[in-house]
Design an enzyme around this catalytic site. Sequence first.
Site, short mmCIF file in Angstrom:
data_model
loop_
_atom_site.label_atom_id
_atom_site.label_comp_id
_atom_site.label_asym_id
_atom_site.label_seq_id
_atom_site.Cartn_x
_atom_site.Cartn_y
_atom_site.Cartn_z
N ASP A 101 -50.55 -46.83 -18.46
CA ASP A 101 -51.10 -47.47 -17.25
C ASP A 101 -51.02 -48.98 -17.39
O ASP A 101 -50.99 -49.70 -16.40
CB ASP A 101 -52.60 -47.16 -17.05
CG ASP A 101 -52.93 -45.69 -17.05
OD1 ASP A 101 -52.05 -44.90 -16.72
OD2 ASP A 101 -54.09 -45.36 -17.40
N ASP A 144 -66.29 -38.11 -16.46
CA ASP A 144 -65.32 -38.53 -15.45
C ASP A 144 -65.91 -38.14 -14.10
O ASP A 144 -65.97 -36.95 -13.74
CB ASP A 144 -63.95 -37.87 -15.68
CG ASP A 144 -63.07 -38.71 -16.60
OD1 ASP A 144 -63.60 -39.65 -17.23
OD2 ASP A 144 -61.86 -38.44 -16.68
N ASP A 178 -59.44 -34.93 -7.53
CA ASP A 178 -59.92 -36.25 -7.96
C ASP A 178 -60.48 -37.09 -6.80
O ASP A 178 -60.10 -38.25 -6.62
CB ASP A 178 -58.80 -37.04 -8.66
CG ASP A 178 -58.50 -36.52 -10.06
OD1 ASP A 178 -59.32 -35.76 -10.62
OD2 ASP A 178 -57.44 -36.88 -10.60
N GLU A 189 -61.73 -33.99 -23.33
CA GLU A 189 -62.02 -33.82 -21.90
C GLU A 189 -61.51 -32.45 -21.48
O GLU A 189 -60.31 -32.26 -21.29
CB GLU A 189 -61.34 -34.93 -21.10
CG GLU A 189 -61.62 -34.86 -19.61
CD GLU A 189 -60.91 -35.97 -18.83
OE1 GLU A 189 -60.85 -37.12 -19.32
OE2 GLU A 189 -60.41 -35.67 -17.74
N HIS A 208 -54.93 -45.38 -19.90
CA HIS A 208 -53.91 -44.77 -20.75
C HIS A 208 -52.94 -45.90 -21.14
O HIS A 208 -52.74 -46.83 -20.35
CB HIS A 208 -53.05 -43.74 -20.03
CG HIS A 208 -53.78 -42.60 -19.41
ND1 HIS A 208 -54.39 -42.67 -18.19
CD2 HIS A 208 -53.93 -41.32 -19.83
CE1 HIS A 208 -54.92 -41.49 -17.88
NE2 HIS A 208 -54.66 -40.65 -18.87
N GLU A 242 -65.51 -33.87 -16.92
CA GLU A 242 -65.06 -34.26 -15.58
C GLU A 242 -65.54 -33.23 -14.56
O GLU A 242 -65.30 -32.02 -14.73
CB GLU A 242 -63.54 -34.38 -15.54
CG GLU A 242 -63.01 -34.70 -14.14
CD GLU A 242 -61.59 -35.22 -14.13
OE1 GLU A 242 -61.22 -35.99 -15.04
OE2 GLU A 242 -60.84 -34.85 -13.22
N ASP A 245 -62.75 -41.21 -12.34
CA ASP A 245 -61.40 -40.63 -12.40
C ASP A 245 -61.14 -40.07 -11.00
O ASP A 245 -61.12 -38.85 -10.78
CB ASP A 245 -61.34 -39.54 -13.47
CG ASP A 245 -59.91 -39.15 -13.80
OD1 ASP A 245 -59.01 -39.62 -13.09
OD2 ASP A 245 -59.71 -38.39 -14.76
C1 XLS Z 1 -56.45 -35.29 -15.64
C2 XLS Z 1 -57.43 -36.00 -16.44
C3 XLS Z 1 -56.99 -37.37 -16.93
C4 XLS Z 1 -57.87 -37.80 -18.05
C5 XLS Z 1 -57.32 -38.88 -18.91
O1 XLS Z 1 -56.75 -34.31 -14.98
O2 XLS Z 1 -58.61 -36.08 -15.71
O3 XLS Z 1 -56.96 -38.28 -15.89
O4 XLS Z 1 -59.11 -38.21 -17.58
O5 XLS Z 1 -56.14 -38.52 -19.52
NI NI Z 2 -60.27 -37.19 -16.26
NI NI Z 3 -58.74 -34.64 -13.91
#
Ligand code: XLS
Ligand code: NI
Ligand code: NI
Length: 441
Positions: free
Chosen positions: A104, A296, A309, A232, A101, A268, A338
């Site tokens: 980051d 992800d 995560d 996403e 991001h 994800e 991620d």
């Molecule tokens: C949050 C998301 C974030 C995205 C990128 O839950 O997974 O990390 O992957 O903005």
């Molecule tokens: Ni993510």
């Molecule tokens: Ni996430």
Amino acid sequence: MAEIFKGIPAIKYEGPESKNPLAFKFYDADKVVMGKKMSEHLPFAMAWWHNLCANGTDMFGRGTADKSFGQVPGTMEQARAKVDAGFEFMQKLGIRYFCWHDVDLVPEADDIKVTNARLDEISDYMLEKMKQTGIKCLWGTANMFGNPRFMNGAGSSNSADVFAFAAAQVKKALDITVKLGGRGYVFWGGREGYETLLNTDVKFEQENIARLMHMAVDYGRSIGFKGDFYIEPKPKEPMKHQYDFDAATAIGFLRQYGLDKDFKLNIEANHATLAGHTFEHDLRISAINGMLGSIDANQGDAHLGWDTDEFPFDVYTATMAMYEILKAGGLTGGFNFDAKNRRPSYTYEDMFAGYILGMDTFALGLVKAAALIEDGRLDKNIEERYASYRNSEIGKKILSGKTDLAELAAYADKLGAPALPGSGKQEVLQNIVNGVLYGKQ
Ligand code: XLS
Ligand code: NI
Ligand code: NI
């Protein structure tokens, strides 16, 4: 350049018998599986935010991990140190991609012009490192959820000024993505959702999100971005209702607003499970709609209802995910971890252990998924399960659209009652999977 992760060597494949925590047991980059090297099947990526920024801070306590990398947090010196750390980390693990991001990469200033100048500076430095190492950018994105201005979302904000600010961030993040040669650009709907219908015009907000995405496509293409845009999906958290609930919802949205040619999905694992699906379900829905772009790679905790995560370690899920991915012909994107270490795992060694775990888990998943495909019994069962549509006259007519309700009703009259549709054989199939996963081959 001083070594940051001192005492941690380049991580090598040592095989399943190895007891060395800093070695791969299953990820053997050059091993060929179904005609391709593991490293080609599995383009792994490092997530800048978790790996180089997050220090374990949670609702109840301060960070446990030191991610200052020897510099004062919040300075450009630290931003550069994160680049040094990130590239050393990826090189030692043999990871070839990274995701980020905007915030980051550099500390955000009050004035966006200052932030943007910082992004220019840091991306010059990243580009140098990329040239030296051959490491590439998988995707970039703008963080449009952290700053308080985005409390009501970005594209979906009630404030036109906030919308404009979000647009400015997307524009810059696209500039940097193109500069770094990124394969993709992600929209995770941060706070694109709502808390209560009492204050929300859902239709207006969704149309505005689409407007922002169209502008992103127009601008991205105008500056030479040839990659995919990604949505996403995530069903909840931070907002109670997130608009991109799951793959099916996001696909419907993209089609409704004419964005489906430029966008695919970044699925994800932990978001799919939060939506009440399995990871493999959302992969299948994406794949059959031609929308499977990137992943992800993480996993949630079945006992906690949020986005934990975690690094993927569930071999069964990784196998079923890789089964979907192999069947879909692979990813145009990659596997972004991620994922973050658990708060009490705060050492540099733990950072490596997390990635080793994730990479080994997906390597195992790949090998086992290939074995399931080569075994062929799952495919054969599916083929037989729907055979009546190919083998009977009435089935053929249904598939070719050469019948109607009247003819089918007349057919049913003659039939009396149809036979039961055949066993689902779920337990038989589950045992086949166990046999392939754990049996001696
Ligand atoms: C949050 C998301 C974030 C995205 C990128 O839950 O997974 O990390 O992957 O903005
Ligand atoms: Ni993510
Ligand atoms: Ni996430």
